[in-house]
Design an enzyme around this catalytic site. Structure first.
Site, short mmCIF file in Angstrom:
data_model
loop_
_atom_site.label_atom_id
_atom_site.label_comp_id
_atom_site.label_asym_id
_atom_site.label_seq_id
_atom_site.Cartn_x
_atom_site.Cartn_y
_atom_site.Cartn_z
N CYS A 1 -22.85 10.81 -19.62
CA CYS A 1 -21.59 10.83 -19.14
C CYS A 1 -22.37 8.81 -19.64
CB CYS A 1 -21.53 11.22 -17.99
SG CYS A 1 -22.24 11.20 -16.55
N GLU B 1 -31.92 12.14 -16.86
CA GLU B 1 -31.28 11.35 -16.37
C GLU B 1 -31.93 9.90 -18.21
OE1 GLU B 1 -28.32 11.87 -16.34
OE2 GLU B 1 -26.86 10.39 -16.41
N HIS C 1 -19.31 5.34 -13.51
CA HIS C 1 -20.06 5.32 -13.84
C HIS C 1 -21.31 3.75 -14.05
CE1 HIS C 1 -21.97 9.15 -13.27
NE2 HIS C 1 -22.79 9.08 -14.38
N1 LIG Z 1 -19.93 15.78 -14.24
C1 LIG Z 1 -20.59 14.58 -14.73
O1 LIG Z 1 -19.71 13.86 -14.92
C2 LIG Z 1 -20.38 15.15 -16.24
C3 LIG Z 1 -20.99 16.56 -16.59
N2 LIG Z 1 -21.67 16.68 -17.89
C4 LIG Z 1 -22.58 18.34 -18.23
O2 LIG Z 1 -21.23 18.83 -17.89
C5 LIG Z 1 -21.35 20.20 -17.51
C6 LIG Z 1 -21.03 20.83 -16.43
O3 LIG Z 1 -21.11 20.42 -15.74
P1 LIG Z 1 -20.32 20.47 -14.11
O4 LIG Z 1 -18.61 20.16 -14.33
O5 LIG Z 1 -20.13 19.18 -13.48
O6 LIG Z 1 -20.92 20.82 -13.20
P2 LIG Z 1 -20.54 22.13 -12.19
O7 LIG Z 1 -21.59 22.77 -11.09
O8 LIG Z 1 -19.24 21.54 -10.67
O9 LIG Z 1 -19.23 23.71 -12.88
C7 LIG Z 1 -20.42 24.00 -13.36
C8 LIG Z 1 -19.67 25.23 -14.79
O10 LIG Z 1 -20.34 26.17 -14.97
C9 LIG Z 1 -19.64 28.20 -13.99
N3 LIG Z 1 -21.10 28.56 -14.43
C10 LIG Z 1 -22.19 28.69 -13.78
N4 LIG Z 1 -22.94 29.43 -13.87
C11 LIG Z 1 -22.71 30.64 -14.78
C12 LIG Z 1 -22.61 30.97 -16.00
N5 LIG Z 1 -24.10 31.94 -15.52
N6 LIG Z 1 -22.04 31.87 -16.43
C13 LIG Z 1 -21.13 30.67 -17.34
N7 LIG Z 1 -20.27 30.25 -16.47
C14 LIG Z 1 -21.58 29.55 -15.15
C15 LIG Z 1 -19.09 27.11 -13.59
O11 LIG Z 1 -18.79 29.20 -12.73
P3 LIG Z 1 -18.41 29.19 -10.90
O12 LIG Z 1 -18.02 28.77 -10.85
O13 LIG Z 1 -17.81 30.80 -11.65
O14 LIG Z 1 -19.10 29.02 -10.74
C16 LIG Z 1 -18.48 25.99 -13.41
O15 LIG Z 1 -17.67 26.21 -13.95
C17 LIG Z 1 -23.38 20.26 -17.29
O16 LIG Z 1 -24.04 20.74 -18.71
C18 LIG Z 1 -23.08 18.74 -16.50
O17 LIG Z 1 -24.75 18.48 -17.09
C19 LIG Z 1 -21.95 15.83 -19.10
C20 LIG Z 1 -20.83 14.68 -19.16
C21 LIG Z 1 -20.56 14.14 -17.69
N1 LIG Z 2 -26.50 13.54 -15.19
C1 LIG Z 2 -25.29 13.10 -14.99
C2 LIG Z 2 -23.27 13.68 -15.35
C3 LIG Z 2 -24.27 14.97 -16.19
O1 LIG Z 2 -24.19 15.84 -16.50
O2 LIG Z 2 -25.25 14.73 -17.87
P1 LIG Z 2 -25.66 15.67 -18.58
O3 LIG Z 2 -24.23 15.97 -19.42
O4 LIG Z 2 -26.67 14.89 -19.96
O5 LIG Z 2 -26.49 17.08 -17.93
C4 LIG Z 2 -24.76 12.25 -13.56
O6 LIG Z 2 -25.54 13.22 -12.60
O7 LIG Z 2 -24.01 11.69 -13.41
#
Ligand SMILES: NC(=O)C1=CN([C@@H]2O[C@H](COP(=O)(O)OP(=O)(O)OC[C@H]3O[C@@H](n4cnc5c(N)ncnc54)[C@H](OP(=O)(O)O)[C@@H]3O)[C@@H](O)[C@H]2O)C=CC1
Ligand SMILES: N[C@@H](CC(=O)OP(=O)(O)O)C(=O)O
EC number: 1.2.1.11
Length: 369
Positions: free
Chosen positions: A155, A208, A248
């Site tokens: 991000c 990061e 950010h």
């Molecule tokens: N937040 C941000 O700004 C950004 C995040 N990302 C990336 O996006 C991805 C998701 O981030 P984010 O939404 O913040 O994370 P969250 O922790 O909020 O959500 C994680 C998700 O993964 C699911 N999950 C957990 N364990 C498993 C499993 N074993 N199998 C399948 N699904 C599973 C959870 O489901 P359940 O509810 O059932 O536990 C939930 O839906 C990460 O890789 C993160 O680095 C990228 C850019 C920006």
């Molecule tokens: N690590 C970023 C969000 C994120 O999930 O990054 P990435 O997709 O590279 O794991 C943050 O904390 O703001």
């Protein structure tokens, strides 16, 4: 036009919820499948998810049943397009399974971003890198069904490269130094404990800085046949977590290869309209918006520019160490995550890359318990 059916893997998380929000009324895509962890499978989405966004959870989505997080066992048809928002370790295991059965996996995670034949794409910056999909077609594990993985960047890297691309094109970049102030929503839910972040700044976000540095090299790199020549520039990042909800902010100092005036830099940002005329529903009309207010951009005021898809730049001024310095802000879960992936899918649709997918999974006959 009939909307294409799509699935969301990791649908209950912070990014998954943004996918729901952005796709619920999307003119090209229709949410038809939702999955998260085994804890969620079999529940309704409304029961599995703690909805955290400031728009209501659509009733028809709340009523959908969460599917298993593997291609097999889906009740009904598995969509050919899977948006994935999983932690990297889980993505590394699950995303290839969907590509192997012929799905287009549009991923947010870092798991495969630096894999040589996986495109790491911001459409305004390097849409041409999507040609790497063809290199994935020859992978044995993809089973010859046309499936593939496409990723969007970290991000913080996204906002940064949007501001950098017009400068790289016109002047070349020799080196840059960036210091981030990253919102708590970037850590997912429940994320950083409140006692760690309230009234505080945490000068560490695991992996990061490394991700930002290497992803900028690939994003601004040049496609050479079936590989990317990384950008030849030095990039140094400091990453900090701050008590901001979304958005950010990044302070950037940059050394250019060719001297540029302030007017030339502003023109480069202003005239950066690479997707103009493509009519992509999620593309902002002005991807890089310059704000000449002395104290802008600010996350609370500017994160929703371009419906959360624009990068706002401000405070361009001379730098006594390098050439220029400025501030860039972007919405981390929209432009930095779900919105970026949706825009990638729109470009793939435009290029016809969503048409030849051959998903063949035997659906489960019984309704899940
Ligand atoms: N937040 C941000 O700004 C950004 C995040 N990302 C990336 O996006 C991805 C998701 O981030 P984010 O939404 O913040 O994370 P969250 O922790 O909020 O959500 C994680 C998700 O993964 C699911 N999950 C957990 N364990 C498993 C499993 N074993 N199998 C399948 N699904 C599973 C959870 O489901 P359940 O509810 O059932 O536990 C939930 O839906 C990460 O890789 C993160 O680095 C990228 C850019 C920006
Ligand atoms: N690590 C970023 C969000 C994120 O999930 O990054 P990435 O997709 O590279 O794991 C943050 O904390 O703001």
């Amino acid at each position: 036009m009939e909307r294409r059916k799509v699935g969301i893997l990791g649908a209950t998380g912070m990014v998954g919820q943004r996918f729901i929000q952005l796709l619920s009324n999307h003119p090209w895509f229709e949410i038809a499948w939702l999955a998260a962890s085994d804890r969620s499978a079999g529940k309704t989405y409304g029961d599995a998810c703690r909805w955290k966004l400031d728009t209501p959870l659509p009733k028809h989505i709340a009523a959908m049943t969460m599917q298993p997080n593997v291609p097999e066992g889906t009740v009904g048809e598995l969509p050919k397009i899977i948006f994935a928002a999983l932690d990297a370790d889980i993505a590394r295991e699950l995303e290839p399974k969907f590509a192997a059965v012929g799905c287009a996996v549009i991923s947010n995670s870092s798991a495969f971003r630096m894999t040589p034949d996986v495109p790491l794409v911001v459409p305004e910056v390097n849409a041409d890198h999507l040609a790497l999909i063809e290199a994935q077609a020859s992978r044995r594990e993809n089973g010859g069904k046309g499936g593939y993985i496409v990723t969007n960047p970290n991000c913080s890297a996204i906002g940064l490269v949007m501001a950098l691309k017009p400068l790289e094109e016109r002047f070349g970049i020799e080196s840059l130094f960036v210091s981030t102030m990253q919102a708590v929503s970037g850590a997912g839910y429940p994320g950083v404990p409140s006692l760690d972040i309230m009234g505080n700044v945490v000068p560490f976000i695991k992996n990061e800085e490394e991700k930002m540095q290497e992803e900028v090299g690939k994003l601004l790199g040049r496609l050479d046949g079936r590989k990317i020549e990384m950008l030849d520039a030095k990039v140094s990042a400091h990453c900090n977590r701050v008590p901001v909800e979304d958005g950010h902010t990044e302070c950037v100092s940059i050394k250019l290869r060719k001297k540029a005036t302030r007017e030339e830099i502003l023109a480069a940002w202003n005239e950066f309209l690479p997707l103009q005329g493509q009519h992509l529903p999620t593309a902002p009309s002005q991807p890089v918006e310059y704000d000449d207010g002395v104290d802008r951009p600010q996350p609370r005021l500017d994160k929703m520019r371009g419906n959360g898809m624009a990068a706002t730049v401000g405070r361009l001024r001379e730098c006594s160490l390098l050439d220029w310095k400025f501030v860039v802000l972007s919405h981390n879960t929209i432009r930095g995550a779900a919105g970026a992936a949706v825009l990638n899918a729109e470009v793939l649709a435009l290029l016809g890359k969503l048409d030849k997918l051959d998903v063949a999974v035997t659906p489960a006959v019984a309704v899940m318990a």
